[in-house]
Design a protein around this motif. Structure first.
Motif, short mmCIF file in Angstrom:
data_model
loop_
_atom_site.label_atom_id
_atom_site.label_comp_id
_atom_site.label_asym_id
_atom_site.label_seq_id
_atom_site.Cartn_x
_atom_site.Cartn_y
_atom_site.Cartn_z
N SER A 192 95.45 72.43 -81.24
CA SER A 192 94.40 71.42 -81.36
C SER A 192 94.92 70.10 -81.90
CB SER A 192 93.27 71.94 -82.27
OG SER A 192 93.68 71.95 -83.64
N ILE A 193 96.11 70.13 -82.54
CA ILE A 193 96.70 68.89 -83.08
C ILE A 193 97.97 68.52 -82.31
CG2 ILE A 193 95.66 69.11 -85.37
CD1 ILE A 193 98.35 70.20 -86.38
N ASN A 194 98.04 68.96 -81.07
CA ASN A 194 99.13 68.58 -80.17
C ASN A 194 100.52 68.98 -80.69
OD1 ASN A 194 97.30 67.24 -78.36
ND2 ASN A 194 97.26 65.52 -79.80
N GLY A 195 100.60 70.19 -81.28
CA GLY A 195 101.88 70.72 -81.69
C GLY A 195 102.50 70.06 -82.91
N GLN A 196 101.68 69.44 -83.76
CA GLN A 196 102.21 68.72 -84.92
C GLN A 196 102.27 69.56 -86.20
OE1 GLN A 196 103.62 65.57 -84.68
NE2 GLN A 196 103.33 66.16 -82.54
N LEU A 197 102.12 70.89 -86.05
CA LEU A 197 102.21 71.78 -87.20
C LEU A 197 103.65 72.26 -87.36
CD1 LEU A 197 100.47 73.23 -89.37
CD2 LEU A 197 100.38 75.20 -87.81
N ILE A 198 104.19 72.11 -88.58
CA ILE A 198 105.58 72.46 -88.88
C ILE A 198 105.59 73.64 -89.85
CG2 ILE A 198 107.75 71.66 -89.88
CD1 ILE A 198 106.76 68.78 -89.28
N ALA A 199 106.41 74.66 -89.52
CA ALA A 199 106.65 75.73 -90.48
C ALA A 199 107.71 75.21 -91.44
CB ALA A 199 107.12 77.00 -89.76
N SER A 200 107.29 74.56 -92.50
CA SER A 200 108.20 73.84 -93.39
C SER A 200 108.98 74.79 -94.28
CB SER A 200 107.43 72.81 -94.22
OG SER A 200 106.19 73.32 -94.65
N ARG A 201 110.26 74.41 -94.53
CA ARG A 201 111.16 75.19 -95.37
C ARG A 201 111.93 74.26 -96.30
NH1 ARG A 201 113.04 80.01 -93.85
NH2 ARG A 201 113.52 80.09 -96.08
N PRO A 202 112.51 74.80 -97.37
CA PRO A 202 113.36 73.97 -98.23
C PRO A 202 114.49 73.34 -97.42
CG PRO A 202 112.86 76.05 -99.30
CD PRO A 202 112.34 76.16 -97.90
N SER A 203 114.95 72.19 -97.85
CA SER A 203 115.87 71.39 -97.04
C SER A 203 117.21 72.05 -96.76
CB SER A 203 116.11 70.03 -97.72
OG SER A 203 116.47 70.19 -99.07
N ALA A 204 117.63 73.02 -97.58
CA ALA A 204 118.92 73.68 -97.36
C ALA A 204 118.83 74.94 -96.52
CB ALA A 204 119.57 74.01 -98.71
N HIS A 205 117.67 75.23 -95.96
CA HIS A 205 117.49 76.51 -95.26
C HIS A 205 118.40 76.64 -94.04
CE1 HIS A 205 115.20 75.74 -91.45
NE2 HIS A 205 114.98 74.57 -92.06
N VAL A 206 118.80 75.51 -93.42
CA VAL A 206 119.67 75.59 -92.24
C VAL A 206 121.09 76.00 -92.61
CG1 VAL A 206 118.34 73.94 -90.87
CG2 VAL A 206 120.13 73.11 -92.43
N CYS A 207 121.38 76.11 -93.90
CA CYS A 207 122.70 76.56 -94.36
C CYS A 207 122.67 78.01 -94.81
CB CYS A 207 123.19 75.67 -95.49
SG CYS A 207 123.49 73.95 -94.99
N HIS A 208 121.58 78.72 -94.53
CA HIS A 208 121.43 80.11 -94.96
C HIS A 208 120.88 80.96 -93.82
CE1 HIS A 208 122.02 79.16 -99.27
NE2 HIS A 208 121.45 78.01 -98.95
N ASN A 209 121.28 82.21 -93.79
CA ASN A 209 120.68 83.18 -92.87
C ASN A 209 119.24 83.46 -93.29
OD1 ASN A 209 122.98 83.52 -91.27
ND2 ASN A 209 123.83 85.09 -92.64
N PRO A 210 118.34 83.73 -92.33
CA PRO A 210 118.58 83.90 -90.89
C PRO A 210 118.43 82.62 -90.06
CG PRO A 210 116.35 84.53 -91.40
CD PRO A 210 116.95 84.10 -92.70
N THR A 211 118.29 81.47 -90.71
CA THR A 211 118.09 80.22 -89.98
C THR A 211 119.33 79.33 -90.00
OG1 THR A 211 117.12 79.23 -91.99
CG2 THR A 211 115.59 80.19 -90.39
N TYR A 212 120.48 79.94 -90.25
CA TYR A 212 121.72 79.15 -90.34
C TYR A 212 122.01 78.46 -89.02
CZ TYR A 212 126.67 77.99 -90.67
OH TYR A 212 127.87 77.32 -90.65
N ASP A 213 122.34 77.17 -89.11
CA ASP A 213 122.73 76.36 -87.95
C ASP A 213 123.90 75.49 -88.39
OD1 ASP A 213 122.79 73.87 -86.25
OD2 ASP A 213 121.14 74.89 -85.22
#
Length: 259
Positions: free
Chosen positions: A44-65
């Motif tokens: 209903s908001i055109n996909g503007q909902l974010i599953a927000s996480r702490p800023s360092a989450h991309v450096c940890h499993n399971p969301t490591y990138d």
């Protein structure tokens, strides 16, 4: 004669000062909307909902990138970068609380949600912000508002909350003779600027220079110009000459409405 000074303090019984606060629904509660309900709201908001996480989450499993982690590590202390992340805060205290999600830990180290809102609405327009408020009201959700994350009282974060993120709600309009809506006829306007919720001081100052104006604002360039800075009083390098930001705003409105 001996003089004695007394301080008189009112005594109030504990029972008379007790206040019952209504606890809004949070992500860990049974009243939290279902995944399907959140998906419907997101649509209903055109996909503007974010599953927000702490800023360092991309450096940890399971969301490591690896690529995103490198960018995060390079910009970890950059205020410009941190204010542009939905889950990052100027003071990491209000990002993590007692939880863990540190940039210098191993990939396998835990990355907990901390005080970062469970979901964030990227409210780049007033309409999106209104939709988020209505959704939170209908479901009795714990709601926070975040622009840049500079609030050192922690009001822009909240464990288990839904957040309205105004960072991309941009806009500046300069006025030569501004009069508020409903002002008395014949009132003389003053030079002013109208700012949208996501504006930050550096951009406002640069634009003020181009327009040959002086704005009573904060010294930190990434602080939001239209939010908590005013509600905290509005201390400025220009305060010695023009007063606090809140003084400038309300003194003028007082003078306008009295004239």
């Amino acid at each position: 004669m001996k003089l004695t000074h007394f301080i008189l303090l009112p005594l109030v019984s504990r029972s008379s000062t007790a206040t019952q606060y209504h606890q809004r629904c949070r992500a860990e509660d049974a009243c939290w909307p279902s995944p399907a309900a959140w998906s419907s709201f997101n649509a209903s908001i055109n996909g503007q909902l974010i599953a927000s996480r702490p800023s360092a989450h991309v450096c940890h499993n399971p969301t490591y990138d690896q690529a995103l982690c490198a960018i995060t590590q390079a910009n970890w202390t950059s205020s410009d970068w941190r204010t542009a992340q939905p889950g990052a805060y100027s003071a990491i205290l209000w990002e993590l609380g007692p939880s863990q999600c540190f940039i210098n830990d191993s990939i396998s180290a835990p990355c907990e949600q901390g005080l970062v809102a469970h979901y964030t609405v990227n409210a780049s327009t007033v309409e999106l912000a209104q939709q988020a408020v209505r959704w939170a009201a209908r479901n009795d959700l714990y709601l926070t508002v975040k622009n840049t994350g500079h609030d050192h009282l922690g009001r822009s974060s909240g464990k288990g909350a839904i957040a309205i993120w105004t960072h991309y709600m941009k806009g500046r309009k300069w006025h030569d003779a501004f009069v508020p809506h409903g002002g008395q006829e014949g009132v003389k306007g003053v030079p002013a600027v109208t700012l949208q919720a996501g504006e930050q001081w550096l951009d406002v100052y640069r634009d003020a220079d181009r327009n040959d104006r002086i704005v009573v604002g904060g010294s930190a360039r990434t602080v939001g110009a239209a939010g908590g800075w005013f509600t905290g009083g509005g201390h400025s390098p220009w305060s010695h000459f023009y007063g606090l930001g809140i003084d400038s705003r309300f003194k003028w409105f007082r003078d306008v409405w009295r004239s």
